[in-house]
Enzyme design. Sequence first.
Site, mmCIF file in Angstrom:
data_model
loop_
_atom_site.group_PDB
_atom_site.id
_atom_site.type_symbol
_atom_site.label_atom_id
_atom_site.label_comp_id
_atom_site.label_asym_id
_atom_site.label_seq_id
_atom_site.Cartn_x
_atom_site.Cartn_y
_atom_site.Cartn_z
ATOM 1 N N ASP A 1 -57.702 -0.820 -6.766
ATOM 2 C CA ASP A 1 -58.078 -2.060 -6.764
ATOM 3 C C ASP A 1 -59.550 -2.345 -7.059
ATOM 4 O OD1 ASP A 1 -55.929 -3.474 -5.878
ATOM 5 O OD2 ASP A 1 -56.370 -3.507 -3.803
ATOM 6 N N CYS B 1 -47.917 -0.942 -7.669
ATOM 7 C CA CYS B 1 -49.124 -1.012 -7.066
ATOM 8 C C CYS B 1 -48.914 -0.827 -5.477
ATOM 9 C CB CYS B 1 -49.616 -2.384 -7.266
ATOM 10 S SG CYS B 1 -51.332 -2.952 -6.759
ATOM 11 N N ASN C 1 -49.295 -3.752 0.423
ATOM 12 C CA ASN C 1 -50.604 -3.830 0.604
ATOM 13 C C ASN C 1 -50.989 -3.230 2.030
ATOM 14 O OD1 ASN C 1 -52.536 -4.794 -1.153
ATOM 15 N ND2 ASN C 1 -51.066 -6.623 -1.339
ATOM 16 N N LYS D 1 -45.201 -6.810 -11.336
ATOM 17 C CA LYS D 1 -46.331 -6.046 -10.607
ATOM 18 C C LYS D 1 -45.827 -5.881 -9.147
ATOM 19 C CE LYS D 1 -51.055 -5.749 -9.027
ATOM 20 N NZ LYS D 1 -52.422 -6.433 -8.841
ATOM 21 N N TRP D 2 -45.336 -4.915 -8.567
ATOM 22 C CA TRP D 2 -44.800 -4.318 -7.402
ATOM 23 C C TRP D 2 -46.096 -3.693 -6.414
ATOM 24 C CZ3 TRP D 2 -39.165 -3.047 -7.020
ATOM 25 C CH2 TRP D 2 -38.832 -2.733 -5.744
ATOM 26 N N ASP D 3 -46.286 -4.817 -5.554
ATOM 27 C CA ASP D 3 -47.524 -4.329 -4.696
ATOM 28 C C ASP D 3 -47.004 -4.097 -3.294
ATOM 29 O OD1 ASP D 3 -50.116 -3.746 -3.991
ATOM 30 O OD2 ASP D 3 -50.772 -5.899 -4.571
#
Length: 742
Positions: free
Chosen positions: A549, A527, A481, A477-479
């Site tokens: 989210d 993500c 933010n 899961k590559w976030d």
Amino acid sequence: MGILYHESSKTFHLFNGEISYLMIVLANGQLGQLYFGRRIHDREDFSDLLEIAPRAMAACPTLGDKTFSLEHVKQELPVYGTGDYRSPAVEVQQPNGSRLSDFRYQGYRIEAGKPGLSGLPATYVEKEQEADTLVVELADTVTGLKAELYYTVFAQGSAVARSVRYVNGGREAVYLERAMSLCLDLPDCDYDWVQLSGAWARERHVIARRLAMGIQSVASLRGNSSHQHNPFLALKRPATTEQQGEAIGVSLVYSGNFLMQAEVDAHNCTRVLAGIHPDTFCWKLEPGESFQTPEAVIAYSCQGLNGMSQAFHRLYQKRLARGYWRDRERPILINNWEATFFDFTEEALLQIARKAKECGVEMFVLDDGWFGGRRHEMAGLGDWRANKDVLPHGIAGLAEQIEEMGMKFGLWFEPEMVNIDSDLYRSHPDWLLETPDRARCHGRNQYVLDFSRPEVVDTIYGMMAAILREAKVSYIKWDMNRSITECYSKALPADRQGEVFHRYILGVYELYQRLTEEFPHVLFESCASGGGRFDPGMLYYAPQAWASDNTDAVERMKIQYGSSLCYPISSIGSHVSVTPNHQVNRQTPLHTRANVAYFGTFGYELDLNKLSEEEIEAVKEQISFMKEYRGLLQFGTFYRLKSPFEGNEMCWMVVSEDQRTAIVGWYRILNQVNAHFTRIQLAGLAPDFCYQNSRDGSKHYGDELMGFGLITSDVTAGEIPPNVAHSCDFESRLYVLKAVEG
């Protein structure tokens, strides 16, 4: 499928069984646009479609000729300043300070198949027979700058891919200040404009309004495609519905700053532009250097918005997404984030995993908090090494224990970010994107690494690859933010600072490319604090994306409904989460949470140990259902039937390729009393097939279900009989329809 050039009339005709795209070399040598829409017959001369007329006060390039003015001609690569006062597709600053260009036709070539775009994601083909590509060569003789316009028409589907490559063939450097990927000039403005907009936790809501004189646009200047606006637009006729009427969709295969714009002029013609946002963009082209724009995809439908969406779905699912997981059913996973946040131990994670395995979950995903000093948001980002105080056996040891349970293991990264409290920042404080002598903004207590610098990408790649080589990691899961502020690279000179935003995205793409090449069996999910980078560029590297989210089922109806205008269901990350929901504090039934999440990749975002025995049995049934039907749900033909933006009910459905199985999802937001009878007209069924309804065993032919409709009336329509369960707010039902003998 074909591409024809008629020398006598200097017209190009790109076509397949569904669409036609027509262009013409204009009298002044520039490239004009004639038509884009449903397939039409070819003929030798389409020049009569070029509409010109003498107009008062028009700026005309030929003395004495009042009929030809670029102000009123549809064009493929328009430039501001030579009589055309509309927004241009290209703007070039030259050594003498001028921004005036004149790109004239030089020739063309036709290539079987579809070439790739250097350093950029793009649609592709696996066999040359799947597409033909036209490359039209234009040049500005004063500067020597050349423009190659790429048009790909696919054998199947109603989409055309378009991009531009600029090559500096002159002797001096020039600066590209605007380089749009697409210009589409339409002969009228009788359209509704449709965009996907919102904010964090309410991404990709459907916004529609009438086109009017002036400029309408959606854009991002955040460094990512953004939660606020998606790089997609649709123009539909006012009478167009989901099932009927004309619609044109435009999608940009890009993850950075973008602009999607429609300009209606004084004569009700519409110019659509799509590409890199020209604000903050300036690319220096030295002699011999080239610049490639991102790819834009345009789709046409005469079968409503669903027809437009299905054109994007088929293309993006099969010829944009790539690799091992492109066509495979996605594993049912559980993510620990909403179950534990930062407060976990190795044993606590294993307890969650054991219960998930008992219920039939196939993958456990460890989210934020496993590395460096990362026990809160203030520290650790950039130090991609396991924290042995939290995970005594490291990532490799935890992954091994998960594998021994019979599940796969997944891991969260946020590779583009750094905390000030990190070893990486202490070693390389100059690797931040920040402007000298200016204050800097943080987001979520973190800062953005300068991915325009190869050494930064190399370092992050080295740390991520080391973990993936050592541990049995099956999913990433590559976030991301936060968005970019103070965009300045200490590694570039002053006259190249306008390149940083684009170079940053190229660095992200390069890291994705290197990791997916070395670890082809790892499933990547993109993500960006949820849906902040849910775009076609990411889909090229990661076949699914965390849609938002916000995991509340009611909010997700709108988010996933809007996403489906452009993006296939297999790309939409969707999970069942806890109630009260962490984002909106709403309590929704467990079955409704699942009934929404089924129309996506499906998984869980909670600690199953905290559910009751009755709820656990329901979870086991949900997982069993998804395993049986996920191939259909993720890869079938998807139809939107009723919009959550227009009333109290929503409905969508998916149909198998052979039309023998369909699943209908029906949802009601608020409960009712003494309600009216309800039904929903279905779509995509075979009229002559008889379908059995899984809920009551009734049988109806496809033509009846699409004509009269599927009856959805329930106990709210009248007094509630004894021993019949009451309905509730946030109600939902699934109908599985299977073809049987009549």
